[in-house]
Design a protein around this motif. Structure first.
Motif, PDB file in Angstrom:
ATOM      1  N   CYS A 221       0.967  -1.270  -0.319  1.00  0.00           N
ATOM      2  CA  CYS A 221      -0.017  -0.022  -0.036  1.00  0.00           C
ATOM      3  C   CYS A 221       1.141   1.200  -0.126  1.00  0.00           C
ATOM      4  O   CYS A 221       1.635   1.113   0.887  1.00  0.00           O
ATOM      5  CB  CYS A 221      -1.021   0.237   1.263  1.00  0.00           C
ATOM      6  SG  CYS A 221      -1.785   1.336   1.111  1.00  0.00           S
TER       7      CYS A 221
ATOM      8  N   TRP B 187      -9.177  -3.457  -3.388  1.00  0.00           N
ATOM      9  CA  TRP B 187      -7.926  -2.989  -3.141  1.00  0.00           C
ATOM     10  C   TRP B 187      -7.793  -1.697  -4.483  1.00  0.00           C
ATOM     11  O   TRP B 187      -8.585  -2.314  -5.571  1.00  0.00           O
ATOM     12  CB  TRP B 187      -6.718  -4.083  -3.283  1.00  0.00           C
ATOM     13  CG  TRP B 187      -5.751  -4.080  -2.730  1.00  0.00           C
ATOM     14  CD1 TRP B 187      -6.380  -5.016  -1.864  1.00  0.00           C
ATOM     15  CD2 TRP B 187      -5.007  -4.050  -1.464  1.00  0.00           C
ATOM     16  NE1 TRP B 187      -6.129  -4.669  -0.112  1.00  0.00           N
ATOM     17  CE2 TRP B 187      -4.993  -4.562  -0.484  1.00  0.00           C
ATOM     18  CE3 TRP B 187      -4.383  -2.960  -1.685  1.00  0.00           C
ATOM     19  CZ2 TRP B 187      -3.343  -4.423   0.856  1.00  0.00           C
ATOM     20  CZ3 TRP B 187      -3.047  -2.992  -0.748  1.00  0.00           C
ATOM     21  CH2 TRP B 187      -2.743  -3.733   0.194  1.00  0.00           C
TER      22      TRP B 187
ATOM     23  N   CYS C 138      -4.179  -0.060  -0.188  1.00  0.00           N
ATOM     24  CA  CYS C 138      -5.684  -0.598   0.522  1.00  0.00           C
ATOM     25  C   CYS C 138      -6.809  -0.192   0.738  1.00  0.00           C
ATOM     26  O   CYS C 138      -6.616   0.781   0.887  1.00  0.00           O
ATOM     27  CB  CYS C 138      -4.503  -1.613   2.160  1.00  0.00           C
ATOM     28  SG  CYS C 138      -4.583  -0.332   3.239  1.00  0.00           S
TER      29      CYS C 138
END
Length: 146
Positions: free
Chosen positions: A17, A36, A50
């Motif tokens: 992320c 995602w 994320c």
């Protein structure tokens, strides 16, 4: 990243992320990767987010992109990720560039064409429509009447 197809997509380096650093699922088409989001530039995934790190605006944008892709595919479109050049005609008898003139400009400026996908020899009635992250290609036999 969400999508209904469950074909396995793996990448060499495991993504993290962009904001919190947690690891993305290895299989980007898995159920664990459904929420995602990713940012694509020049046909490459440049970062992922994320679900907890996404803003409501980013989430809404991803949902709109998914809906646009679903509608286009239902109308017979085939998604091609950027950078892509769609050209009618043949090498001996070239036609017109339907999509990707900006990619041609980038190639002529940078002298690099390694990442560009070339889709030549498309029928004259082919339609190419820019969409988030690429183009929807509508071949004459796949187009639905308006």
């Amino acid at each position: 990243m969400s999508g209904k197809k469950r074909s396995r997509v793996r990448i060499g380096k495991r993504l993290r992320c962009h904001r919190c650093g947690c690891y993305a699922p290895r299989d980007l088409t898995s159920r664990a990767a459904e929420n995602w989001n990713g940012k694509w530039e020049d046909g490459r995934l440049v970062f992922v987010l994320c679900p907890p790190c996404q803003t409501p605006l980013e989430n809404a944008e991803a949902e709109a992109n998914d809906a646009e892709l679903a509608v286009a595919r239902a109308d017979g479109g085939q998604f091609l990720p950027d950078p892509v050049l769609c050209i009618t005609g043949t090498l001996e008898d070239p036609g017109t560039v339907l999509y990707g003139r900006d990619h041609l400009q980038r190639i002529s400026t940078a002298g690099q064409a390694e990442t560009v996908c070339l889709v030549p020899q498309l029928p004259a009635d082919t339609r190419c429509v820019p969409i988030a992250g690429g183009v929807m290609l509508y071949l004459p036999s796949q187009q639905t009447a308006p």
